[in-house]
Design a protein around this motif. Structure first.
Motif, PDB file in Angstrom:
ATOM      1  N   ALA A 100     112.610  36.103  29.611  1.00  0.00           N
ATOM      2  CA  ALA A 100     111.524  35.873  30.564  1.00  0.00           C
ATOM      3  C   ALA A 100     111.379  34.379  30.824  1.00  0.00           C
ATOM      4  O   ALA A 100     111.402  33.566  29.900  1.00  0.00           O
ATOM      5  N   VAL A 101     111.242  34.039  32.073  1.00  0.00           N
ATOM      6  CA  VAL A 101     111.120  32.640  32.488  1.00  0.00           C
ATOM      7  C   VAL A 101     109.720  32.437  33.054  1.00  0.00           C
ATOM      8  O   VAL A 101     109.272  33.210  33.906  1.00  0.00           O
ATOM      9  N   PRO A 102     109.022  31.401  32.589  1.00  0.00           N
ATOM     10  CA  PRO A 102     107.687  31.164  33.137  1.00  0.00           C
ATOM     11  C   PRO A 102     107.770  30.761  34.602  1.00  0.00           C
ATOM     12  O   PRO A 102     108.754  30.137  35.017  1.00  0.00           O
ATOM     13  N   PRO A 103     106.755  31.095  35.380  1.00  0.00           N
ATOM     14  CA  PRO A 103     106.762  30.653  36.771  1.00  0.00           C
ATOM     15  C   PRO A 103     106.577  29.142  36.848  1.00  0.00           C
ATOM     16  O   PRO A 103     106.113  28.513  35.902  1.00  0.00           O
ATOM     17  N   GLU A 104     106.964  28.600  37.966  1.00  0.00           N
ATOM     18  CA  GLU A 104     106.755  27.173  38.207  1.00  0.00           C
ATOM     19  C   GLU A 104     105.256  26.903  38.294  1.00  0.00           C
ATOM     20  O   GLU A 104     104.485  27.779  38.685  1.00  0.00           O
ATOM     21  N   PRO A 105     104.827  25.693  37.951  1.00  0.00           N
ATOM     22  CA  PRO A 105     103.419  25.358  38.165  1.00  0.00           C
ATOM     23  C   PRO A 105     103.058  25.584  39.636  1.00  0.00           C
ATOM     24  O   PRO A 105     103.853  25.283  40.521  1.00  0.00           O
ATOM     25  N   PHE A 106     101.870  26.108  39.868  1.00  0.00           N
ATOM     26  CA  PHE A 106     101.462  26.429  41.234  1.00  0.00           C
ATOM     27  C   PHE A 106     100.516  25.358  41.739  1.00  0.00           C
ATOM     28  O   PHE A 106      99.428  25.163  41.198  1.00  0.00           O
ATOM     29  N   ARG A 107     100.905  24.654  42.777  1.00  0.00           N
ATOM     30  CA  ARG A 107     100.138  23.521  43.294  1.00  0.00           C
ATOM     31  C   ARG A 107      99.341  23.838  44.559  1.00  0.00           C
ATOM     32  O   ARG A 107      98.707  22.979  45.113  1.00  0.00           O
ATOM     33  N   GLY A 108      99.384  25.092  44.995  1.00  0.00           N
ATOM     34  CA  GLY A 108      98.665  25.480  46.204  1.00  0.00           C
ATOM     35  C   GLY A 108      97.174  25.628  45.963  1.00  0.00           C
ATOM     36  O   GLY A 108      96.696  25.664  44.837  1.00  0.00           O
ATOM     37  N   ILE A 109      96.443  25.708  47.050  1.00  0.00           N
ATOM     38  CA  ILE A 109      95.002  25.906  46.997  1.00  0.00           C
ATOM     39  C   ILE A 109      94.710  27.370  47.332  1.00  0.00           C
ATOM     40  O   ILE A 109      95.300  27.929  48.259  1.00  0.00           O
ATOM     41  N   TYR A 110      93.842  28.005  46.564  1.00  0.00           N
ATOM     42  CA  TYR A 110      93.446  29.388  46.793  1.00  0.00           C
ATOM     43  C   TYR A 110      92.018  29.568  46.324  1.00  0.00           C
ATOM     44  O   TYR A 110      91.476  28.730  45.599  1.00  0.00           O
ATOM     45  N   GLY A 111      91.413  30.653  46.735  1.00  0.00           N
ATOM     46  CA  GLY A 111      90.108  31.017  46.200  1.00  0.00           C
ATOM     47  C   GLY A 111      90.313  31.502  44.776  1.00  0.00           C
ATOM     48  O   GLY A 111      91.015  32.492  44.545  1.00  0.00           O
ATOM     49  N   MET A 112      89.753  30.810  43.815  1.00  0.00           N
ATOM     50  CA  MET A 112      90.011  31.126  42.411  1.00  0.00           C
ATOM     51  C   MET A 112      89.270  32.399  41.999  1.00  0.00           C
ATOM     52  O   MET A 112      88.042  32.426  42.018  1.00  0.00           O
ATOM     53  N   PRO A 113      90.002  33.450  41.580  1.00  0.00           N
ATOM     54  CA  PRO A 113      89.344  34.676  41.162  1.00  0.00           C
ATOM     55  C   PRO A 113      88.622  34.526  39.825  1.00  0.00           C
ATOM     56  O   PRO A 113      87.690  35.271  39.531  1.00  0.00           O
ATOM     57  N   ALA A 114      89.039  33.568  39.020  1.00  0.00           N
ATOM     58  CA  ALA A 114      88.389  33.275  37.744  1.00  0.00           C
ATOM     59  C   ALA A 114      88.845  31.887  37.310  1.00  0.00           C
ATOM     60  O   ALA A 114      89.942  31.450  37.653  1.00  0.00           O
ATOM     61  N   PHE A 115      88.000  31.205  36.578  1.00  0.00           N
ATOM     62  CA  PHE A 115      88.356  29.902  36.027  1.00  0.00           C
ATOM     63  C   PHE A 115      87.395  29.607  34.896  1.00  0.00           C
ATOM     64  O   PHE A 115      86.371  30.262  34.741  1.00  0.00           O
ATOM     65  N   VAL A 116      87.727  28.621  34.100  1.00  0.00           N
ATOM     66  CA  VAL A 116      86.860  28.216  33.003  1.00  0.00           C
ATOM     67  C   VAL A 116      86.428  26.774  33.253  1.00  0.00           C
ATOM     68  O   VAL A 116      87.225  25.950  33.701  1.00  0.00           O
ATOM     69  N   THR A 117      85.149  26.506  33.002  1.00  0.00           N
ATOM     70  CA  THR A 117      84.610  25.150  33.084  1.00  0.00           C
ATOM     71  C   THR A 117      84.303  24.696  31.669  1.00  0.00           C
ATOM     72  O   THR A 117      83.580  25.391  30.939  1.00  0.00           O
ATOM     73  N   ILE A 118      84.853  23.559  31.290  1.00  0.00           N
ATOM     74  CA  ILE A 118      84.700  23.075  29.914  1.00  0.00           C
ATOM     75  C   ILE A 118      84.090  21.682  29.935  1.00  0.00           C
ATOM     76  O   ILE A 118      84.676  20.745  30.494  1.00  0.00           O
ATOM     77  N   PRO A 119      82.906  21.526  29.328  1.00  0.00           N
ATOM     78  CA  PRO A 119      82.295  20.199  29.231  1.00  0.00           C
ATOM     79  C   PRO A 119      83.001  19.367  28.163  1.00  0.00           C
ATOM     80  O   PRO A 119      83.413  19.888  27.124  1.00  0.00           O
ATOM     81  N   THR A 120      83.136  18.076  28.438  1.00  0.00           N
ATOM     82  CA  THR A 120      83.789  17.168  27.493  1.00  0.00           C
ATOM     83  C   THR A 120      83.046  15.840  27.452  1.00  0.00           C
ATOM     84  O   THR A 120      82.577  15.350  28.481  1.00  0.00           O
ATOM     85  N   SER A 121      82.975  15.274  26.260  1.00  0.00           N
ATOM     86  CA  SER A 121      82.344  13.963  26.128  1.00  0.00           C
ATOM     87  C   SER A 121      83.366  12.835  26.293  1.00  0.00           C
ATOM     88  O   SER A 121      82.993  11.676  26.341  1.00  0.00           O
ATOM     89  N   ASP A 122      84.656  13.173  26.386  1.00  0.00           N
ATOM     90  CA  ASP A 122      85.700  12.168  26.612  1.00  0.00           C
ATOM     91  C   ASP A 122      86.710  12.771  27.598  1.00  0.00           C
ATOM     92  O   ASP A 122      87.707  13.380  27.207  1.00  0.00           O
ATOM     93  N   LEU A 123      86.426  12.598  28.870  1.00  0.00           N
ATOM     94  CA  LEU A 123      87.235  13.208  29.925  1.00  0.00           C
ATOM     95  C   LEU A 123      88.706  12.793  29.829  1.00  0.00           C
ATOM     96  O   LEU A 123      89.600  13.636  29.928  1.00  0.00           O
ATOM     97  N   ALA A 124      88.975  11.517  29.588  1.00  0.00           N
ATOM     98  CA  ALA A 124      90.362  11.037  29.528  1.00  0.00           C
ATOM     99  C   ALA A 124      91.120  11.683  28.365  1.00  0.00           C
ATOM    100  O   ALA A 124      92.268  12.121  28.528  1.00  0.00           O
ATOM    101  N   ALA A 125      90.503  11.750  27.192  1.00  0.00           N
ATOM    102  CA  ALA A 125      91.165  12.359  26.028  1.00  0.00           C
ATOM    103  C   ALA A 125      91.394  13.848  26.254  1.00  0.00           C
ATOM    104  O   ALA A 125      92.442  14.386  25.883  1.00  0.00           O
ATOM    105  N   SER A 126      90.436  14.506  26.879  1.00  0.00           N
ATOM    106  CA  SER A 126      90.583  15.935  27.155  1.00  0.00           C
ATOM    107  C   SER A 126      91.720  16.183  28.137  1.00  0.00           C
ATOM    108  O   SER A 126      92.569  17.057  27.917  1.00  0.00           O
ATOM    109  N   VAL A 127      91.752  15.417  29.218  1.00  0.00           N
ATOM    110  CA  VAL A 127      92.818  15.570  30.209  1.00  0.00           C
ATOM    111  C   VAL A 127      94.172  15.342  29.540  1.00  0.00           C
ATOM    112  O   VAL A 127      95.118  16.114  29.738  1.00  0.00           O
ATOM    113  N   ASP A 128      94.277  14.320  28.719  1.00  0.00           N
ATOM    114  CA  ASP A 128      95.531  14.015  28.028  1.00  0.00           C
ATOM    115  C   ASP A 128      95.979  15.198  27.165  1.00  0.00           C
ATOM    116  O   ASP A 128      97.148  15.580  27.184  1.00  0.00           O
TER     117      ASP A 128
END
Length: 178
Positions: free
Chosen positions: A20-48
């Motif tokens: 099984a091969v993972p799909p390529e990252p998807f860079r398109g814009i769509y209406g998100m059917p679900a997503f998670v919002t995560i609060p962080t006290s260090d945005l840069a460290a979290s993104v990294d």
């Protein structure tokens, strides 16, 4: 008309198998059917961590307000700034699909970035291999990969006991019901 159909036709998750091969990252814009919002006290460290440890990429950001991360289609995470994050990791988790050959590398990269952040991998009674990671925001994230189906396995017996049979095995075959 039936409510049953082959969901692999619309899912980015590939059919389980050793190749099984993972799909390529998807860079398109769509209406998100679900997503998670995560609060962080260090945005840069979290993104990294999410990018280098978990394999997400930055789709876009609103500086100081939000970073929208994505992996495959429909695997969206919004990181938002917060003054603090919970000290105790909540029991709740959020799961993302991956393929079997990604589990070990996810474990390795997360452990390299945060040595005590990973639990697993472990095989489940429902035929997946899972790893759990506690992110810098104290979020419990599970990466789960379906294992190839072996009709003679204990996992197959577990699924059958729950009323789930493989395609082509009669009762439960979605093609029959479509």
């Amino acid at each position: 008309m039936s409510n049953y159909y082959n969901a692999f036709e619309m899912s980015p998750v590939p059919v389980p198998g050793p190749d099984a091969v993972p799909p390529e990252p998807f860079r398109g814009i769509y209406g998100m059917p679900a997503f998670v919002t995560i609060p962080t006290s260090d945005l840069a460290a979290s993104v990294d961590f999410w990018i280098h440890g978990l394999g997400f990429f930055e789709l876009f950001s609103i500086p100081g307000r939000l970073v929208h991360l994505r992996r495959w289609a429909f695997q969206d995470v919004l990181l938002v700034p917060a003054t603090s994050v919970p000290e105790q990791t909540p029991a709740m988790s959020f799961s993302f699909a991956c393929v079997l050959n990604q589990v070990d590398s996810l474990v390795e990269t997360c452990r390299a970035l945060r040595p005590n952040s990973v639990d697993g991998p472990r095989d489940t009674p429902w035929n997946t291999r899972d790893m759990t990671v506690i992110t810098p925001e104290n979020a419990r994230i599970v990466f789960t990969a379906a294992k190839p189906f072996d009709p003679a396995s204990q996992e197959a017996r577990n699924l059958e006991a729950a009323g789930i049979t493989p395609s082509g095995a009669g009762r439960g075959d979605n093609e029959e019901l479509a």
